[in-house]
Design a protein around this motif. Structure first.
Motif, mmCIF file in Angstrom:
data_model
loop_
_atom_site.group_PDB
_atom_site.id
_atom_site.type_symbol
_atom_site.label_atom_id
_atom_site.label_comp_id
_atom_site.label_asym_id
_atom_site.label_seq_id
_atom_site.Cartn_x
_atom_site.Cartn_y
_atom_site.Cartn_z
ATOM 1 N N ARG A 104 0.999 -1.412 -0.080
ATOM 2 C CA ARG A 104 -0.079 0.009 -0.053
ATOM 3 C C ARG A 104 0.810 1.200 -0.021
ATOM 4 O O ARG A 104 0.515 2.111 -0.696
ATOM 5 N N GLY A 105 1.761 1.308 0.921
ATOM 6 C CA GLY A 105 2.889 2.470 0.805
ATOM 7 C C GLY A 105 3.580 2.653 -0.449
ATOM 8 O O GLY A 105 3.807 3.696 -0.948
ATOM 9 N N ARG A 108 1.000 4.162 -2.967
ATOM 10 C CA ARG A 108 0.781 5.467 -2.548
ATOM 11 C C ARG A 108 1.831 6.477 -2.894
ATOM 12 O O ARG A 108 1.786 7.554 -3.542
ATOM 13 N N GLU A 111 1.666 6.865 -6.836
ATOM 14 C CA GLU A 111 0.845 7.743 -7.128
ATOM 15 C C GLU A 111 1.209 9.265 -6.912
ATOM 16 O O GLU A 111 0.852 9.994 -7.573
ATOM 17 N N ARG A 112 1.663 9.447 -5.712
ATOM 18 C CA ARG A 112 2.162 10.640 -5.504
ATOM 19 C C ARG A 112 3.265 11.145 -6.456
ATOM 20 O O ARG A 112 3.276 12.227 -6.918
#
Length: 141
Positions: A104-105, A108, A111-112
């Motif tokens: 998940r990290g 993220r 995505e960022r």
């Protein structure tokens, strides 16, 4: 028997302070019935000892630096096997609980990174614009 090895001359002072470690191959001795490692300054038992037969008697007296596995598991091969199994399972469970958070990290971060305004997006955009400029300049010449 490997007894009272502590009294024998060690190769160096560093080795005598570090202690004596049993080889991992010891656990593959399926027919072993008795092992006495008393007075050897053993610091750690290999996990392969859990593979020994339940009938094997292990004596670990006079090893003050022996910390792994903890003292209450030194009594029998079965207890050592229980300790090593619990340790292995706690590591497995911890890793399996950690992996979704790691994934998940990473998602993220990606995505960022590649959203408009993210550092990866800006770097990629700048490189693309530089390549286009060089290509246009080469076409003009």
């Amino acid at each position: 028997f490997v007894e009272d090895n502590d009294g024998a001359k060690m190769a160096s002072d560093v080795q005598s302070r570090r202690g004596f470690e049993l080889p991992d191959e010891l656990g593959s001795l399926a027919c072993l019935r008795f092992a006495s490692f008393s007075g050897n300054n053993i610091t750690r038992l290999p996990r392969t000892l859990g593979r020994l037969n339940d009938d094997c008697d292990i004596h670990l007296h006079r090893n003050p630096n022996l910390k792994y596995p903890p003292l209450k598991f030194h009594k029998s091969v079965k207890m050592m096997r229980t300790f090593f199994h619990k340790e292995r399972m706690s590591l497995f469970i911890g890793a399996s609980l950690f992996m979704p958070h790691m994934k998940r990290g990473q998602m993220r971060a990606n995505e960022r990174l590649y959203q408009p305004g993210g550092s990866g997006y800006l770097t990629s955009k700048k490189r693309f614009e530089d390549i286009v400029r060089v290509y246009e300049w080469l076409q003009a010449v």
